[in-house]
Motif scaffolding. Structure first.
Motif, short mmCIF file in Angstrom:
data_model
loop_
_atom_site.label_atom_id
_atom_site.label_comp_id
_atom_site.label_asym_id
_atom_site.label_seq_id
_atom_site.Cartn_x
_atom_site.Cartn_y
_atom_site.Cartn_z
N ASN A 39 0.83 -1.21 0.00
CA ASN A 39 0.00 0.00 0.00
C ASN A 39 0.86 1.26 0.00
OD1 ASN A 39 -2.32 -1.52 0.03
ND2 ASN A 39 -2.63 -1.36 2.24
N ASP A 40 1.92 1.26 0.81
CA ASP A 40 2.80 2.43 0.87
C ASP A 40 3.52 2.64 -0.46
OD1 ASP A 40 2.06 2.73 3.49
OD2 ASP A 40 3.83 1.73 4.31
N THR A 41 3.95 1.54 -1.08
CA THR A 41 4.64 1.65 -2.36
C THR A 41 3.72 2.24 -3.44
OG1 THR A 41 6.04 -0.26 -1.83
CG2 THR A 41 5.85 0.35 -4.15
N LEU A 42 2.48 1.76 -3.48
CA LEU A 42 1.54 2.26 -4.47
C LEU A 42 1.16 3.72 -4.20
CD1 LEU A 42 -0.83 -0.81 -4.95
CD2 LEU A 42 1.21 -0.17 -6.25
N LEU A 43 1.18 4.12 -2.93
CA LEU A 43 0.90 5.53 -2.62
C LEU A 43 1.98 6.45 -3.17
CD1 LEU A 43 -0.53 5.54 1.03
CD2 LEU A 43 -1.66 6.33 -1.05
N LEU A 44 3.22 5.96 -3.22
CA LEU A 44 4.30 6.78 -3.77
C LEU A 44 4.04 7.13 -5.24
CD1 LEU A 44 7.45 5.00 -2.27
CD2 LEU A 44 6.41 7.15 -1.55
N ILE A 45 3.28 6.28 -5.92
CA ILE A 45 2.91 6.55 -7.30
C ILE A 45 1.61 7.33 -7.38
CG2 ILE A 45 2.28 5.49 -9.50
CD1 ILE A 45 5.22 5.27 -8.85
#
Length: 266
Positions: A39-45
């Motif tokens: 979830n955190d990784t996808l938020l960076l995008i």
């Protein structure tokens, strides 16, 4: 001009704050760590794309709000190719990141029909759902947890396999804080794997509507040290002789009466 500068400054401030924010606190299991990490990784995008789109939208509204009539747009092949390639790169990144999590056995575990746990010291817990309660047992240890709303004790830092099934209708095994969720289906065993990283007690419940007392189908997962876990097994062995294959019909009927008479929780 002032509005454009103010908008640009606001966007840069939001980006700076998001980058400076503290990382998410440590998760209590490897499963939760993988899921929330994704979830955190996808938020960076997602956050920069959202800010960019909203920024362009706000700028366009402010820039052309006083225009008397709209002007036709011109074809711009370079721009079209750029956003097509950018979209493809973003989707590729999302796909690779998601696959890396979904393919992990702590999120999606594929078990052999004969052997669930590959190592001798792995913990196997069989969770059998029924209307309206749970039976928890440790088939490798010959131990069964007591009650129809059991407290399942597992050790910290050790591979744990939950073998989940149902005696009657469709149920669902769900422990939100540990990132665990799996359907409990009659006549079928579904296995999920995790490693608990923090000691504590975590609430679990049935996440599939299964009847009038569905809201009463609770259980607990208690994560303890290896020494406490071994002591728990020894106590259970000394307190009971043989491992019952299933909850008795009398216990189910008694539990049904208690569950249906209990007030439904909001």
């Amino acid at each position: 001009m002032k509005r454009s500068r103010l908008l640009l400054a606001s966007l840069l401030s939001v980006v700076a704050l998001s980058l400076a924010a503290d990382p998410v606190a440590a998760q209590p299991s490897t499963t939760a760590e993988l899921i929330y990490g994704l979830n955190d990784t996808l938020l960076l995008i997602a956050v920069p794309i959202t800010l960019l789109v909203e920024g362009i939208l706000i700028y366009t509204v402010l820039r052309f709000k006083d225009a008397d009539e709209a002007k036709p747009t011109r074809e711009n092949r370079k721009l079209e190719i750029t956003w097509t390639v950018a979209t493809a790169i973003i989707l590729l990144f999302v796909g690779v990141a998601s696959y890396g999590v979904l393919a992990n056995e702590d999120v999606t575990f594929e078990s052999d029909e004969q052997t669930i746990a590959p190592e001798d010291d792995d913990v196997v817990v069989k969770m059998t759902a029924f209307q309206w309660g749970w039976q928890a047992s440790y088939p490798e240890e010959g131990v069964q947890a007591s009650g129809t709303a059991p407290t399942v004790v597992i050790p910290k830092g050790q591979d744990v396999y939950f073998n989940i099934t149902s005696r009657d209708v469709l149920h669902a095994f769900h422990v939100p804080k540990l990132g665990l969720k799996q359907d409990a289906m009659p006549g079928q065993a579904n296995v999920i794997k995790t490693v608990a990283l923090e000691e504590g007690t975590y609430q679990g419940y049935c996440a599939e509507f299964c009847g009038v007392a569905h809201s009463q189908m609770y259980f607990e997962i208690q994560v303890v040290s290896q020494e406490e876990y071994q002591s728990y097994l020894d106590e259970q062995r000394s307190g009971s002789s043989d491992l019952e294959p299933d909850v008795s019909d009398e216990e189910i009927r008694a539990h049904d009466v208690t569950a249906t008479q209990a007030p439904i929780q909001a």
